[in-house]
Design an enzyme around this catalytic site. Structure first.
Site, PDB file in Angstrom:
ATOM      1  N   VAL A   1      -6.056   0.658   5.494  1.00  0.00           N
ATOM      2  CA  VAL A   1      -4.713   0.882   6.018  1.00  0.00           C
ATOM      3  C   VAL A   1      -4.141   2.084   5.277  1.00  0.00           C
ATOM      4  O   VAL A   1      -4.509   2.326   4.121  1.00  0.00           O
ATOM      5  CB  VAL A   1      -3.801  -0.356   5.822  1.00  0.00           C
ATOM      6  CG1 VAL A   1      -4.242  -1.475   6.724  1.00  0.00           C
ATOM      7  CG2 VAL A   1      -3.724  -0.796   4.373  1.00  0.00           C
TER       8      VAL A   1
ATOM      9  N   GLU B   1      -6.074   7.693   8.161  1.00  0.00           N
ATOM     10  CA  GLU B   1      -5.849   8.649   7.059  1.00  0.00           C
ATOM     11  C   GLU B   1      -4.360   8.990   7.029  1.00  0.00           C
ATOM     12  O   GLU B   1      -3.838   9.669   7.927  1.00  0.00           O
ATOM     13  CB  GLU B   1      -6.682   9.931   7.191  1.00  0.00           C
ATOM     14  CG  GLU B   1      -8.136   9.754   6.780  1.00  0.00           C
ATOM     15  CD  GLU B   1      -8.273   9.209   5.364  1.00  0.00           C
ATOM     16  OE1 GLU B   1      -7.617   9.717   4.446  1.00  0.00           O
ATOM     17  OE2 GLU B   1      -9.022   8.235   5.179  1.00  0.00           O
ATOM     18  N   SER B   2      -3.706   8.542   5.958  1.00  0.00           N
ATOM     19  CA  SER B   2      -2.242   8.662   5.894  1.00  0.00           C
ATOM     20  C   SER B   2      -1.732  10.090   6.116  1.00  0.00           C
ATOM     21  O   SER B   2      -0.770  10.297   6.866  1.00  0.00           O
ATOM     22  CB  SER B   2      -1.726   8.104   4.566  1.00  0.00           C
ATOM     23  OG  SER B   2      -2.316   8.769   3.471  1.00  0.00           O
TER      24      SER B   2
ATOM     25  N   LYS C   1     -10.411  -7.231   5.800  1.00  0.00           N
ATOM     26  CA  LYS C   1     -10.845  -6.398   6.915  1.00  0.00           C
ATOM     27  C   LYS C   1     -11.026  -7.189   8.214  1.00  0.00           C
ATOM     28  O   LYS C   1     -12.160  -7.422   8.672  1.00  0.00           O
ATOM     29  CB  LYS C   1     -12.123  -5.627   6.566  1.00  0.00           C
ATOM     30  CG  LYS C   1     -11.933  -4.749   5.326  1.00  0.00           C
ATOM     31  CD  LYS C   1     -12.949  -3.655   5.236  1.00  0.00           C
ATOM     32  CE  LYS C   1     -12.884  -2.967   3.870  1.00  0.00           C
ATOM     33  NZ  LYS C   1     -11.584  -2.352   3.567  1.00  0.00           N
TER      34      LYS C   1
ATOM     35  N   CYS D   1       0.811  -1.219   0.000  1.00  0.00           N
ATOM     36  CA  CYS D   1       0.000   0.000   0.000  1.00  0.00           C
ATOM     37  C   CYS D   1       0.848   1.276   0.000  1.00  0.00           C
ATOM     38  O   CYS D   1       1.624   1.523   0.913  1.00  0.00           O
ATOM     39  CB  CYS D   1      -0.909  -0.012   1.230  1.00  0.00           C
ATOM     40  SG  CYS D   1      -1.897   1.496   1.353  1.00  0.00           S
TER      41      CYS D   1
HETATM   42  N1  LIG Z   1      -7.360   7.995   2.243  1.00  0.00           N
HETATM   43  C1  LIG Z   1      -6.743   6.803   2.776  1.00  0.00           C
HETATM   44  C2  LIG Z   1      -6.593   5.761   1.677  1.00  0.00           C
HETATM   45  C3  LIG Z   1      -6.041   4.448   2.188  1.00  0.00           C
HETATM   46  C4  LIG Z   1      -6.330   3.281   1.239  1.00  0.00           C
HETATM   47  O1  LIG Z   1      -7.069   3.394   0.240  1.00  0.00           O
HETATM   48  N2  LIG Z   1      -5.745   2.106   1.569  1.00  0.00           N
HETATM   49  C5  LIG Z   1      -6.008   0.909   0.812  1.00  0.00           C
HETATM   50  C6  LIG Z   1      -4.788   0.031   0.604  1.00  0.00           C
HETATM   51  S1  LIG Z   1      -3.575   0.825  -0.384  1.00  0.00           S
HETATM   52  C7  LIG Z   1      -7.022   0.059   1.556  1.00  0.00           C
HETATM   53  O2  LIG Z   1      -6.973  -0.067   2.760  1.00  0.00           O
HETATM   54  N3  LIG Z   1      -7.951  -0.539   0.792  1.00  0.00           N
HETATM   55  C8  LIG Z   1      -8.960  -1.395   1.294  1.00  0.00           C
HETATM   56  C9  LIG Z   1     -10.184  -1.332   0.424  1.00  0.00           C
HETATM   57  O3  LIG Z   1     -10.141  -0.691  -0.641  1.00  0.00           O
HETATM   58  O4  LIG Z   1     -11.203  -1.907   0.819  1.00  0.00           O
HETATM   59  C10 LIG Z   1      -5.390   7.191   3.382  1.00  0.00           C
HETATM   60  O5  LIG Z   1      -4.789   8.180   2.929  1.00  0.00           O
HETATM   61  O6  LIG Z   1      -4.954   6.551   4.348  1.00  0.00           O
END
Ligand SMILES: N[C@@H](CCC(=O)N[C@@H](CS)C(=O)NCC(=O)O)C(=O)O
Length: 267
Positions: A79, A91-92, A66, A39
């Protein structure tokens, strides 16, 4: 817990240089980072933690399965998710800012001067609100389905965002604000080191040569790609390949893939 989600059939763990980093951060710590090795949003947070030498525990989870441990902390089930003194944060970009505030004696990643500091936030936000959506519109574009000329359009749109970002850089660099790496660099770095996906799947990025702005871009990209924190948080490329192929074929079912398909921004 089994899942029929197509994005759940992932390679389970970090490999290559990142496997070593994970092993070095496997012991119990108060600060826990729920991560997925592939990720880029997680990689942002890892870069900040490593650049600041903040002790943390790396916990691998599959965000497409999840697990309860993740959902209990983050109802969105995404994540990166951080656990700090038993309290969750997600939120990163929010996590990156929090680490800057919560560990004031570590290396500073935002400029000290309030105005420059505020401006640097504009460029972090630009990465998330403009560069990443354009990256995904280009990557998920289907020329056979939607027309060859559209590919040129999404490529140029993406290059346009990189150009706008580069124009704001310190002229010498190599980093955004000069010789020291900072938050704006780390916020974009994970996508910068994934640009090979366009060579692999979309006929190339086709960066114009000889223009001064693209020379500055190349200098930045080179400095980022060689940065130890970036190298140490990167897995073997063959495992990313399988994941990004699904984006390139526009069959990925992640929240980000779906958001791109329906014209929305980063979830
Ligand atoms: N806005 C979030 C985006 C995080 C994100 O999209 N993470 C992905 C992995 S790269 C995730 O957890 N995806 C799970 C899903 O799409 O259900 C951030 O900045 O933390």
């Amino acid at each position: 817990m089994a899942s029929s989600h197509p994005d759940s059939q992932l390679y389970p763990d970090a490999t290559g240089a990142a496997a070593k980093m994970v092993a070095e951060h496997s012991k119990e710590e108060d600060l826990k980072l729920y991560s997925a090795w592939f990720c880029p949003f997680v990689q942002r947070v890892l870069l900040v933690l490593l650049e600041k030498s903040i002790p943390f525990q790396y916990i691998e989870v599959n965000p497409y399965h999840k697990p309860r441990s993740l959902l209990d902390l983050n109802p969105r089930g995404l994540v990166p998710t951080l656990e700090y003194a038993s309290k969750p944060l997600y939120e990163s970009t929010v996590i990156c800012e929090f680490l800057e505030d919560a560990y004031p004696s570590t290396k500073k990643l935002r400029p000290e001067d309030p105005y420059t500091r505020a401006k640097s936030r504009i460029w972090s936000d630009f990465v998330t609100s403009r560069i990443i959506p354009a990256f995904h519109r280009f990557l998920q574009y289907q020329p056979q389905r939607d027309g060859e000329e559209g590919l040129t359009k999404v490529r140029e749109e993406f290059l346009g965002t990189l150009k706008e970002f580069t124009t704001e850089m310190d002229p010498e660099g190599p980093f955004f604000y000069g010789k020291d790496i900072g938050m704006v660099d780390l916020i974009l770095a994970p996508w910068a080191v994934r640009l090979w996906v366009f060579e692999e799947f979309k006929g190339g990025l086709k960066v114009p040569e000889n223009e001064q702005v693209w020379k500055r871009w190349a200098k930045w990209l080179n400095a980022i790609s060689e940065r130890p924190s970036v190298v140490e948080t990167t897995s073997d490329s063959e495992h990313y390949l399988l994941i990004y192929k699904r984006y390139a074929d526009d069959t990925a079912q992640s929240e980000l893939a779906k958001a791109t398909r329906t014209g929305r921004g980063v979830p």
